[in-house]
Write a protein that holds these residues in place. Structure first.
Motif, PDB file in Angstrom:
ATOM      1  N   HIS A   1       0.831  -1.207   0.000  1.00  9.50           N
ATOM      2  CA  HIS A   1       0.000   0.000   0.000  1.00  9.50           C
ATOM      3  C   HIS A   1       0.863   1.254   0.000  1.00  9.50           C
ATOM      4  CE1 HIS A   1      -2.693  -3.053   1.843  1.00  9.50           C
ATOM      5  NE2 HIS A   1      -3.636  -2.399   1.193  1.00  9.50           N
ATOM      6  N   VAL A   2       0.344   2.287  -0.632  1.00  4.68           N
ATOM      7  CA  VAL A   2       0.900   3.615  -0.434  1.00  4.68           C
ATOM      8  C   VAL A   2       0.605   4.007   1.016  1.00  4.68           C
ATOM      9  CG1 VAL A   2       0.699   6.047  -1.089  1.00  4.68           C
ATOM     10  CG2 VAL A   2       0.621   4.258  -2.844  1.00  4.68           C
ATOM     11  N   GLU A   3       1.562   4.599   1.681  1.00  2.00           N
ATOM     12  CA  GLU A   3       1.411   4.925   3.096  1.00  2.00           C
ATOM     13  C   GLU A   3       0.157   5.769   3.336  1.00  2.00           C
ATOM     14  OE1 GLU A   3       3.985   6.963   6.752  1.00  2.00           O
ATOM     15  OE2 GLU A   3       4.841   6.786   4.733  1.00  2.00           O
ATOM     16  N   GLY A   4      -0.580   5.397   4.378  1.00  2.00           N
ATOM     17  CA  GLY A   4      -1.770   6.150   4.749  1.00  2.00           C
ATOM     18  C   GLY A   4      -3.014   5.757   4.004  1.00  2.00           C
ATOM     19  N   THR A   5      -2.938   4.704   3.165  1.00  2.00           N
ATOM     20  CA  THR A   5      -4.123   4.247   2.437  1.00  2.00           C
ATOM     21  C   THR A   5      -4.393   2.786   2.754  1.00  2.00           C
ATOM     22  OG1 THR A   5      -3.021   3.441   0.414  1.00  2.00           O
ATOM     23  CG2 THR A   5      -3.461   5.807   0.567  1.00  2.00           C
ATOM     24  N   GLU A   6      -5.566   2.336   2.319  1.00  2.00           N
ATOM     25  CA  GLU A   6      -6.013   0.985   2.671  1.00  2.00           C
ATOM     26  C   GLU A   6      -6.761   0.375   1.498  1.00  2.00           C
ATOM     27  OE1 GLU A   6      -8.386  -1.141   6.395  1.00  2.00           O
ATOM     28  OE2 GLU A   6      -8.742   0.969   5.946  1.00  2.00           O
ATOM     29  N   PHE A   7      -6.517  -0.893   1.241  1.00  2.00           N
ATOM     30  CA  PHE A   7      -7.314  -1.673   0.294  1.00  2.00           C
ATOM     31  C   PHE A   7      -7.114  -3.140   0.619  1.00  2.00           C
ATOM     32  CE2 PHE A   7      -8.406  -3.877  -3.611  1.00  2.00           C
ATOM     33  CZ  PHE A   7      -9.582  -3.241  -3.981  1.00  2.00           C
TER      34      PHE A   7
ATOM     35  N   LEU B   1       1.206  -5.908  -6.824  1.00  3.87           N
ATOM     36  CA  LEU B   1       0.497  -4.633  -6.874  1.00  3.87           C
ATOM     37  C   LEU B   1       0.696  -3.834  -5.589  1.00  3.87           C
ATOM     38  CD1 LEU B   1      -2.954  -5.501  -8.504  1.00  3.87           C
ATOM     39  CD2 LEU B   1      -1.009  -4.341  -9.573  1.00  3.87           C
ATOM     40  N   LYS B   2       0.717  -2.520  -5.773  1.00  2.00           N
ATOM     41  CA  LYS B   2       0.666  -1.572  -4.651  1.00  2.00           C
ATOM     42  C   LYS B   2      -0.633  -0.767  -4.806  1.00  2.00           C
ATOM     43  CE  LYS B   2       4.268   0.891  -3.312  1.00  2.00           C
ATOM     44  NZ  LYS B   2       5.333   1.952  -3.303  1.00  2.00           N
ATOM     45  N   PHE B   3      -1.363  -0.613  -3.699  1.00  2.00           N
ATOM     46  CA  PHE B   3      -2.675   0.038  -3.751  1.00  2.00           C
ATOM     47  C   PHE B   3      -2.640   1.419  -3.105  1.00  2.00           C
ATOM     48  CE2 PHE B   3      -3.728  -4.425  -4.224  1.00  2.00           C
ATOM     49  CZ  PHE B   3      -4.709  -4.400  -5.206  1.00  2.00           C
ATOM     50  N   ASN B   4      -3.414   2.316  -3.689  1.00  2.00           N
ATOM     51  CA  ASN B   4      -3.648   3.639  -3.127  1.00  2.00           C
ATOM     52  C   ASN B   4      -5.155   3.883  -3.167  1.00  2.00           C
ATOM     53  OD1 ASN B   4      -2.266   6.534  -2.570  1.00  2.00           O
ATOM     54  ND2 ASN B   4      -4.140   6.797  -3.739  1.00  2.00           N
ATOM     55  N   TYR B   5      -5.795   3.950  -2.001  1.00  2.00           N
ATOM     56  CA  TYR B   5      -7.261   4.068  -1.994  1.00  2.00           C
ATOM     57  C   TYR B   5      -7.715   4.740  -0.710  1.00  2.00           C
ATOM     58  CZ  TYR B   5     -11.998   2.598  -3.449  1.00  2.00           C
ATOM     59  OH  TYR B   5     -13.297   2.575  -3.882  1.00  2.00           O
ATOM     60  N   LYS B   6      -8.565   5.752  -0.856  1.00  2.00           N
ATOM     61  CA  LYS B   6      -9.204   6.399   0.284  1.00  2.00           C
ATOM     62  C   LYS B   6     -10.662   6.687  -0.054  1.00  2.00           C
ATOM     63  CE  LYS B   6      -5.255   8.848   2.350  1.00  2.00           C
ATOM     64  NZ  LYS B   6      -4.713  10.184   2.733  1.00  2.00           N
ATOM     65  N   TRP B   7     -11.532   6.463   0.940  1.00  2.00           N
ATOM     66  CA  TRP B   7     -12.921   6.873   0.777  1.00  2.00           C
ATOM     67  C   TRP B   7     -13.014   8.403   0.871  1.00  2.00           C
ATOM     68  CZ3 TRP B   7     -15.647   3.363  -1.313  1.00  2.00           C
ATOM     69  CH2 TRP B   7     -15.678   2.036  -0.876  1.00  2.00           C
ATOM     70  N   SER B   8     -13.957   8.976   0.145  1.00  2.00           N
ATOM     71  CA  SER B   8     -14.207  10.409   0.262  1.00  2.00           C
ATOM     72  C   SER B   8     -15.365  10.642   1.235  1.00  2.00           C
ATOM     73  CB  SER B   8     -14.570  11.002  -1.104  1.00  2.00           C
ATOM     74  OG  SER B   8     -15.902  10.662  -1.468  1.00  2.00           O
ATOM     75  N   ASP B   9     -15.658  11.913   1.493  1.00  2.00           N
ATOM     76  CA  ASP B   9     -16.784  12.246   2.370  1.00  2.00           C
ATOM     77  C   ASP B   9     -18.114  11.782   1.787  1.00  2.00           C
ATOM     78  OD1 ASP B   9     -15.144  13.404   4.260  1.00  2.00           O
ATOM     79  OD2 ASP B   9     -15.418  15.445   3.500  1.00  2.00           O
ATOM     80  N   LEU B  10     -18.200  11.644   0.467  1.00  2.00           N
ATOM     81  CA  LEU B  10     -19.448  11.196  -0.159  1.00  2.00           C
ATOM     82  C   LEU B  10     -19.811   9.787   0.294  1.00  2.00           C
ATOM     83  CD1 LEU B  10     -18.895  12.485  -3.818  1.00  2.00           C
ATOM     84  CD2 LEU B  10     -20.146  13.604  -1.961  1.00  2.00           C
ATOM     85  N   GLU B  11     -18.818   8.891   0.300  1.00  2.00           N
ATOM     86  CA  GLU B  11     -19.074   7.512   0.733  1.00  2.00           C
ATOM     87  C   GLU B  11     -19.356   7.450   2.236  1.00  2.00           C
ATOM     88  OE1 GLU B  11     -17.307   7.542  -3.094  1.00  2.00           O
ATOM     89  OE2 GLU B  11     -16.203   8.105  -1.275  1.00  2.00           O
ATOM     90  N   LYS B  12     -18.683   8.273   2.998  1.00  2.00           N
ATOM     91  CA  LYS B  12     -18.905   8.293   4.448  1.00  2.00           C
ATOM     92  C   LYS B  12     -20.333   8.772   4.775  1.00  2.00           C
ATOM     93  CE  LYS B  12     -13.993   9.140   5.243  1.00  2.00           C
ATOM     94  NZ  LYS B  12     -12.972  10.145   5.671  1.00  2.00           N
ATOM     95  N   ARG B  13     -20.805   9.772   4.046  1.00  2.00           N
ATOM     96  CA  ARG B  13     -22.181  10.251   4.268  1.00  2.00           C
ATOM     97  C   ARG B  13     -23.194   9.178   3.892  1.00  2.00           C
ATOM     98  NH1 ARG B  13     -21.034  15.607   0.899  1.00  2.00           N
ATOM     99  NH2 ARG B  13     -19.516  16.611   2.298  1.00  2.00           N
ATOM    100  N   GLN B  14     -22.888   8.438   2.839  1.00  2.00           N
ATOM    101  CA  GLN B  14     -23.774   7.340   2.461  1.00  2.00           C
ATOM    102  C   GLN B  14     -23.842   6.294   3.565  1.00  2.00           C
ATOM    103  OE1 GLN B  14     -22.998   3.940  -0.452  1.00  2.00           O
ATOM    104  NE2 GLN B  14     -23.815   5.502  -1.826  1.00  2.00           N
ATOM    105  N   ALA B  15     -22.695   5.982   4.173  1.00  2.00           N
ATOM    106  CA  ALA B  15     -22.669   5.009   5.271  1.00  2.00           C
ATOM    107  C   ALA B  15     -23.468   5.522   6.472  1.00  2.00           C
ATOM    108  CB  ALA B  15     -21.230   4.710   5.677  1.00  2.00           C
ATOM    109  N   LYS B  16     -23.401   6.815   6.752  1.00  2.00           N
ATOM    110  CA  LYS B  16     -24.210   7.382   7.844  1.00  2.00           C
ATOM    111  C   LYS B  16     -25.691   7.177   7.565  1.00  2.00           C
ATOM    112  CE  LYS B  16     -25.117  11.612  10.485  1.00  2.00           C
ATOM    113  NZ  LYS B  16     -26.589  11.444  10.438  1.00  2.00           N
ATOM    114  N   HIS B  17     -26.092   7.394   6.329  1.00  2.00           N
ATOM    115  CA  HIS B  17     -27.496   7.180   5.951  1.00  2.00           C
ATOM    116  C   HIS B  17     -27.885   5.719   6.153  1.00  2.00           C
ATOM    117  CE1 HIS B  17     -31.081   6.971   3.312  1.00  2.00           C
ATOM    118  NE2 HIS B  17     -31.193   8.274   3.537  1.00  2.00           N
TER     119      HIS B  17
END
Length: 573
Positions: free
Chosen positions: A91-97, A452-468
């Protein structure tokens, strides 16, 4: 290293035997072509008594169904996990997949819940809808004929509901709702949320002589010995072996790269045999990659040559870019009205939910685009390790003295068994260029292939969807007279949003489009740069939807295969 080259030249080599690869195998073999299927895992037939786990009792396992090296336990038939020994990813540091690999004939189709949903008209035109992402170069009308053929070929139960973006199909009779699902129906409808019969690819009615009918053992994750549920091996590859073309299986074969000639055209693939650790070459007129979105991107990026110094098909620098997974957030509720229920009858049904909720929201009134559907679990299926009874939860959250040893434990299990209902939201994340996979130049797997090396972060859009999702689950549980089980996740936990990759719906690494500068494949999933290489897994998806992606992988693979057949017959590729 000495590379052993096969003297035979196939019409088509297909890398991967899951949904996309299985469908391409069936279509091309039925058309009379000579096909080689290259699979990274072993041969698997769910009807083979040596491998079959269906209809076995939990006490037949020393761990009662638990398994230390499989994320979903011993009874899940997929030979895979987010971690595969000897096959790391970084992974790229600070990201998750979290990257799921299924190593066996039939791939992930041996694992998935058989939820078989069509993408709707709006799902192909995301940018037109809300300005996010891009539109597909094709629309629902282009894919509908293949969805129709798919329904009839494989079989899917459900009901025609007339919903605009959840298109109707050709459905087999659905199973009836079970008791916990009747509670869910009442709770959801009080919240204004629709509930309809699930659309899943298990046969509730015979469709051909080669496959049996579901007898409601509820163990579809163990694979079906009578082929009543869909998997690529039993429903596509095995029938293809009986048809007009020739199908040669190469199993335990880890593909390193697509080979090319001096003109840059594909000539075949190179693979490492896992058993003897030697490298082999296969040759063909056409190469079809169906290894999964990330694996196919990895193969292309590792396929470097003088003509393709950046990796095969990567003149746009977009191979691996726009990687995105479904969103997911879950909850469970304790429903007192389901305590002390009669457990003397069989309520197994199919393996999975009998009803679900398609997306109902109006995004113009919400703080996130797109949507999600709700999956439901519960009931009194066969108990085994991790079946859902945790005395500590009842003690901690409800002050109920539950558990102990011997008779008191048995009495409490009977009292509370079946009184928990669970929910999973599965939604659409937005495709973004900054979410990607690339080759890690410092790490190789046990076969010497760069990983493979992964770089992935959720945005606020996905987080708001999860709150819903979480607010919706809480409302439904309240409407059922229940109690939210555990602590409802808040902002600090991204509202329970699963890590990227955990839902195992990743798509988008070789996106399709009309412009070679902004896409990797054309609308027939053919590489812009090399006309005899096609991608038929989820890589060409321009966007996900609020649906599981497998039914669309199958339909698009069928469509691309028809185009390959046409081009081969015209000798255009």
């Amino acid at each position: 290293m000495q590379i052993i080259e096969s003297p035979e030249i196939y019409d088509v080599i297909i890398v991967g035997s899951g949904a996309g690869g299985g469908m391409a195998t069936k279509q091309l073999a039925d058309a009379g072509f000579n096909v080689a299927v290259v699979e990274a895992g072993p041969y698997f037939d769910p009807a083979d008594p040596k491998t079959m786990t269906q209809l076995k009792w939990p006490y037949e396992s020393p761990r009662r169904g638990a398994n230390t090296d499989r994320a979903f336990g011993e009874w899940d038939m997929s030979y895979g996990d987010w971690e595969v020994e000897g096959e790391p990813y970084t992974h790229v540091e600070g990201t998750e997949f979290k990257w799921w690999r299924s190593r066996m004939l039939g791939g992930r189709t041996n694992h998935w819940g058989r939820i078989s949903l069509r993408f709707g008209p709006k799902d192909f035109k995301g940018k037109t809808r809300d300005g996010y992402g891009e539109d597909w170069p094709i629309g629902y009308e282009d894919v509908k004929p293949y969805y129709d053929k798919l329904d009839k070929l494989i079989g899917v139960f459900g009901t025609n509901e007339g919903l605009e973006n959840d298109p109707d199909g050709f459905f087999l009779p659905p199973p009836k709702p079970r008791l916990h699902e009747l509670f869910y129906i009442n709770g959801a409808k009080k919240a204004g949320i629709p509930v309809i019969p699930s659309r899943m690819s298990m046969l509730t009615k015979r469709i051909n002589k080669d496959r049996g009918v579901c007898f409601y053992c509820g163990q579809c994750s163990r694979s079906c010995s009578v082929y009543a549920d869909f998997s690529s091996g039993s429903c596509l590859i095995f029938p293809a072996q009986k048809s007009g073309g020739k199908v040669k299986l190469y199993v335990n074969a880890m593909v390193r790269e697509v080979t090319t000639n001096a003109e840059g055209k594909a000539t075949g693939v190179s693979y490492v045999n896992k058993e003897d650790r030697k490298e082999y070459k296969l040759r063909a007129k056409v190469v079809v990659l169906a290894a999964s979105a990330c694996s196919s991107a990895r193969i292309l990026l590792n396929s470097k040559s003088g003509q393709h110094p950046n990796g095969l098909g990567n003149s746009s620098n977009l191979v691996g870019k726009y990687l995105h997974d479904s969103t997911g957030s879950s909850a469970a509720g304790f429903i007192p009205a389901l305590m002390n229920r009669d457990i003397s009858y069989n309520e197994d049904g199919v393996g999975g939910m009998h009803v679900y909720s398609p997306w109902w929201g109006d995004n113009t009134k919400l703080d996130f685009p797109r949507g999600y559907h709700i999956e439901v679990w519960g009931g009194i299926g066969q108990p085994n390790y991790g079946f859902g009874f945790n005395p500590n939860d009842f003690n901690k959250f409800f002050g109920l003295r539950v558990g102990g040893y011997g008779d008191s434990l048995r009495e409490d299990v009977k009292k509370y068994y079946g009184c928990v209902i669970g929910f999973g939201g599965r939604g659409e994340g937005i495709a973004r260029k900054e979410n990607y996979c690339e080759i890690d130049p410092t790490t190789v797997d046990q076969y010497g292939i760069p990983v493979l090396k992964f770089n992935y972060k959720w945005s606020d859009l996905e987080k708001r969807q999860a709150k819903h999702m979480q607010d919706t689950f809480e409302e439904i549980i309240h409407n059922m007279g229940g109690h939210y089980l555990g602590e409802k996740p808040g902002k600090e936990k991204n509202y329970g949003l699963n890590a990227p990759g955990e839902i195992i719906h990743e798509v988008g690494t070789t996106r399709m489009g009309n412009d070679p500068k902004t896409s990797v494949t054309n609308k027939f999933q053919q590489l812009h740069d090399v006309d005899n290489v096609f991608i038929v897994d989820a890589g060409p998806f321009v966007s996900q939807a609020d649906k599981n992606c497998t039914w669309t992988i199958l339909a698009l693979s069928m469509r691309a295969s028809d185009y390959i057949i046409q081009q081969l017959k015209q000798q255009s590729i």
